[in-house]
Design an enzyme around this catalytic site. Structure first.
Site, mmCIF file in Angstrom:
data_model
loop_
_atom_site.group_PDB
_atom_site.id
_atom_site.type_symbol
_atom_site.label_atom_id
_atom_site.label_comp_id
_atom_site.label_asym_id
_atom_site.label_seq_id
_atom_site.Cartn_x
_atom_site.Cartn_y
_atom_site.Cartn_z
ATOM 1 N N HIS A 121 0.856 -1.201 0.000
ATOM 2 C CA HIS A 121 0.000 0.000 0.000
ATOM 3 C C HIS A 121 0.883 1.239 0.000
ATOM 4 O O HIS A 121 1.901 1.309 0.691
ATOM 5 C CB HIS A 121 -1.009 -0.028 1.139
ATOM 6 C CG HIS A 121 -0.502 0.294 2.501
ATOM 7 N ND1 HIS A 121 -0.388 1.583 2.979
ATOM 8 C CD2 HIS A 121 -0.109 -0.509 3.524
ATOM 9 C CE1 HIS A 121 0.035 1.567 4.219
ATOM 10 N NE2 HIS A 121 0.236 0.308 4.581
ATOM 11 N N ASP A 133 5.482 2.758 7.226
ATOM 12 C CA ASP A 133 4.138 2.254 6.935
ATOM 13 C C ASP A 133 3.453 3.143 5.904
ATOM 14 O O ASP A 133 2.734 4.069 6.258
ATOM 15 C CB ASP A 133 3.331 2.216 8.236
ATOM 16 C CG ASP A 133 1.952 1.612 8.053
ATOM 17 O OD1 ASP A 133 1.721 0.934 7.032
ATOM 18 O OD2 ASP A 133 1.100 1.833 8.928
ATOM 19 N N GLU A 167 -5.340 1.857 1.802
ATOM 20 C CA GLU A 167 -5.273 0.698 2.701
ATOM 21 C C GLU A 167 -5.617 1.097 4.127
ATOM 22 O O GLU A 167 -6.261 0.338 4.866
ATOM 23 C CB GLU A 167 -3.866 0.090 2.656
ATOM 24 C CG GLU A 167 -3.710 -1.215 3.441
ATOM 25 C CD GLU A 167 -3.219 -1.020 4.867
ATOM 26 O OE1 GLU A 167 -3.079 -2.027 5.584
ATOM 27 O OE2 GLU A 167 -2.989 0.145 5.289
ATOM 28 N N GLU A 168 -5.196 2.305 4.511
ATOM 29 C CA GLU A 168 -5.350 2.735 5.894
ATOM 30 C C GLU A 168 -6.802 2.977 6.285
ATOM 31 O O GLU A 168 -7.114 3.095 7.463
ATOM 32 C CB GLU A 168 -4.525 4.010 6.142
ATOM 33 C CG GLU A 168 -3.021 3.833 5.968
ATOM 34 C CD GLU A 168 -2.388 2.990 7.059
ATOM 35 O OE1 GLU A 168 -3.125 2.456 7.909
ATOM 36 O OE2 GLU A 168 -1.151 2.876 7.071
ATOM 37 N N ASP A 196 4.305 -4.993 3.748
ATOM 38 C CA ASP A 196 3.742 -3.886 4.519
ATOM 39 C C ASP A 196 4.576 -3.715 5.785
ATOM 40 O O ASP A 196 4.518 -4.548 6.683
ATOM 41 C CB ASP A 196 2.286 -4.193 4.867
ATOM 42 C CG ASP A 196 1.551 -3.004 5.461
ATOM 43 O OD1 ASP A 196 2.207 -1.985 5.748
ATOM 44 O OD2 ASP A 196 0.326 -3.106 5.640
ATOM 45 N N HIS A 283 1.868 4.737 12.879
ATOM 46 C CA HIS A 283 0.723 5.634 12.706
ATOM 47 C C HIS A 283 0.908 6.956 13.454
ATOM 48 O O HIS A 283 -0.064 7.562 13.902
ATOM 49 C CB HIS A 283 -0.582 4.952 13.146
ATOM 50 C CG HIS A 283 -1.106 3.978 12.146
ATOM 51 N ND1 HIS A 283 -2.341 3.373 12.266
ATOM 52 C CD2 HIS A 283 -0.570 3.492 10.996
ATOM 53 C CE1 HIS A 283 -2.546 2.562 11.239
ATOM 54 N NE2 HIS A 283 -1.467 2.619 10.454
#
Length: 475
Positions: A121, A133, A167-168, A196, A283
Site C-alpha cells: 500500500h 508504513d 489501505e489505511e 507492509d 501511525h
C-alpha cells in the site's frame, strides 16, 4: 539499453527509416537450463525512494494520505516504471477516499496465464508521512521492479507489481481491484505477495505462513543468510493480502512488526529492545525517514528479489496442476457431515506431490482428506464434519493444493442448517469470505462479536484474531 527495451520504449527508427524487427513470443522463448541468480538489491537505492517519499510528504502537509501527498507518490512511481519499460496502468478506485488510484505495472514477458503479483500500500495515515508504513514496502518492490527490468532475464511467468490506494481506511484499494477481476483473471494469479512495513527500527523478521510452499521460498533466503524468522500473525486480516486470500488466491509476504511489543525471546533472537514496540512511531508523525532501520530493509529487499527470481524467472519447464471440487457446494444440519471429491489434474510438465488442506470452516467443523496427499492427476475425498454446536450459516471453504512446485486452490460452499444466524443470535452469521469493518457485529459459535479492525477470513474466537474481534458475549 538492449534492443527489447528500446522497442518497449517505442524507439523503432534508425537513420530516418522505419525498422521492423520480429521477435518470438516471450512464452515460446527457450528457457535456460537453470534459473538465473537473483540480484543483490542495493539498500541505498531503496533509501533513495524513501527520501523522495519524505520530500513528497514535506510538500503536502506532512503526509502522503489520499488528497494530500498520495497522488504525487503515484506520479513518482509511474515515472520511474515507465522509464524502465513497464506497462503501467492507473486504476481509479471509486470506493476509495478522494477516489484515489491504484497503480499497476506488469513486465511484458512470461506466460500471461501465470502471474506472480507483488503489492504494497502506498498511502500513509493523515498523522504522518508513513515512511515505514508503508514507504518501505512500496520502495522495495519498486526497486525490485527496476532491477528486473535492468536484468531482463528470460521469464517463465509474468510479474505484476501493484501499489494500493487507501489501505489505511479499510484495504479499499486492493478490495476494489480484486472486485474488478473476473473468475478467469483471478485464476491466472498464481500467488500474491504482500509487503507492509519491512524496515521497523526495533525489527523482527516475520514471514506470512498462509501457504507453506510460498513461505518456504522466503525461509530459504533467510536461512541462507543465517537470519531466524517467525511466522507472521499480527498481519492476519489487517493488510492487502486479505483481499486476495478472501477469493482463494494463494498469498505470502514479509513484515518487521508494528505497534506490538518485542518479547525477551525475540530480543535474544534479533537484538533490539525487549518490551518496546517493533515500531514506536507506528501511525504517528515520527514515522519519518529517521524511523527506518537499514538491516531489515536490506534483508527484506533482497528476499523479495529472491522470491521473484525463484517463482517467475525462467528455468526448466514449470510443473503445474489444477484443483477442483465436485460438487462445489453442500448442505448439512449441525452434527452431520458431507463428502465431496477433490480432483487434481496435471496442466504442465510432470506430476508432483500435492498436500491437501482446507480453511474457512465454521466453528466446530473439521475437514479430513482421504488420502491427505496425492500425486497431481489423482483424486481425494474431502469429508467436512460438523458438530452439534456448529452455528448455522454459509461458509466459503477454500481447498488448498500445496504442491512441491506450485499451489492451487478451489472453493466449496458449505451451508449448515438454513444459512441463517445461530439460534438466539440476532446478528448475521460470520462469513469467512466477507469483508468486515470496525463496528460490524456478527454471530459465531453461539456468541456475538464486534469488529475492531478491517478483516476478511479472521475467525472470531481464533486466538490469532484477538486484535480483530471483541466478544460481546453469548447469545
Amino acid at each position: 539499453m538492449n534492443v527489447k527495451k528500446l522497442l518497449r520504449s517505442g524507439v523503432a527508427a534508425v537513420a530516418g527509416l522505419a525498422v521492423a524487427v520480429a521477435f518470438p513470443s516471450p512464452v515460446a522463448t527457450a528457457q535456460p537450463a537453470t534459473a538465473v541468480a537473483a540480484p543483490d538489491i542495493a539498500v541505498s537505492d531503496v533509501q533513495a525512494h524513501l527520501n523522495e517519499f519524505q520530500s513528497i510528504a514535506n510538500r503536502n502537509g506532512g503526509n502522503r494520505a489520499p488528497g494530500r501527498g498520495y497522488d504525487a507518490s503515484v506520479s513518482y512511481l509511474e515515472q520511474e516504471l515507465r522509464a524502465a519499460g513497464y506497462d503501467v496502468t492507473r486504476q481509479r478506485c471509486t470506493s476509495c477516499a478522494a477516489q484515489s488510484e491504484n497503480l499497476l505495472a506488469e513486465w511484458p514477458e512470461g506466460d500471461p496465464n501465470q502471474v506472480i503479483m507483488l503489492g504494497a500500500h502506498l498511502d500513509s495515515v493523515g498523522s504522518g508521512p508513513g515512511i515505514n508504513d508503508n514507504g518501505t514496502g512500496s520502495a522495495a518492490i519498486l526497486q525490485v521492479a527496476l532491477e528486473l527490468a535492468e536484468a531482463d532475464p528470460a521469464m517463465a511467468k509474468r510479474v505484476r507489481f501493484a501499489w494500493w490506494a487507501d489501505e489505511e481506511s479499510g484495504l479499499r484499494g486492493s478490495r476494489y481491484y480484486v472486485s474488478t477481476l473476473s473468475g478467469t483473471e483471478r485464476s491466472r494469479i498464481d500467488a500474491y505477495l504482500n509487503f507492509d512495513m519491512i524496515g521497523s527500527r526495533n525489527w523482527g523478521y516475520f514471514v506470512y505462513d498462509d501457504v507453506a510452499s510460498i513461505k518456504a521460498v522466503f525461509d530459504e533466503y533467510f536461512q541462507s543468510e543465517g537470519v531466524p524468522t517467525e511466522r507472521a500473525t499480527a498481519t492476519d486480516g489487517r493488510s492487502d493480502h486479505s483481499s486476495f486470500k478472501s477469493v482463494g488466491i494463494p498469498v505470502g509476504g514479509l513484515f518487521t512488526g508494528a505497534g506490538s511489543r518485542k518479547s525477551s525471546a525475540q530480543q535474544q533472537k534479533w537484538g533490539g529492545t525487549a518490551g518496546a514496540a517493533f515500531d514506536s512511531c507506528y501511525h504517528r508523525s515520527c514515522d519519518t525517514i529517521s524511523n527506518i532501520a537499514t538491516a531489515p530493509l536490506d534483508h527484506n529487499s533482497d528476499a523479495i528479489a529472491y522470491a521473484v527470481w525463484q517463482m517467475a524467472v525462467g528455468g526448466t519447464e514449470q510443473n503445474d496442476f489444477s484443483v477442483s471440487v465436485n460438487p462445489a457446494s453442500g448442505s448439512v444440519e449441525p452434527g452431520e457431515s458431507v463428502t465431496v471429491t477433490v480432483s487434481t489434474q496435471v496442466t504442465a510438465g510432470q506430476p508432483q506431490a500435492v498436500q491437501l488442506s482446507a480453511s474457512g470452516l465454521p466453528s466446530g467443523a473439521t475437514a479430513s482428506f482421504d488420502p491427505p496427499s496425492v500425486q497431481s492427476g489423482a483424486d481425494s475425498v474431502l469429508t467436512v464434519s460438523t458438530s452439534a454446536d456448529t452455528p448455522t450459516g454459509t461458509s466459503q471453504v477454500t481447498v488448498l493444493g500445496d504442491g512441491a512446485e506450485a499451489d492451487r486452490t478451489a472453493s466449496f460452499t458449505l451451508t449448515v442448517g438454513d444459512g441463517g444466524p445461530p439460534p438466539g443470535c440476532d446478528s448475521p452469521a460470520w462469513d469467512g469470505a466477507a469483508n468486515y469493518a470496525p463496528g460490524d457485529v456478527v454471530s459465531h459459535a453461539g456468541h456475538e462479536w464486534e469488529s475492531t479492525w478491517y478483516s476478511s477470513g479472521a475467525e472470531p474466537g481464533d486466538p490469532r484474531s484477538w486484535a480483530v474481534w471483541s466478544d460481546l458475549g453469548a447469545c
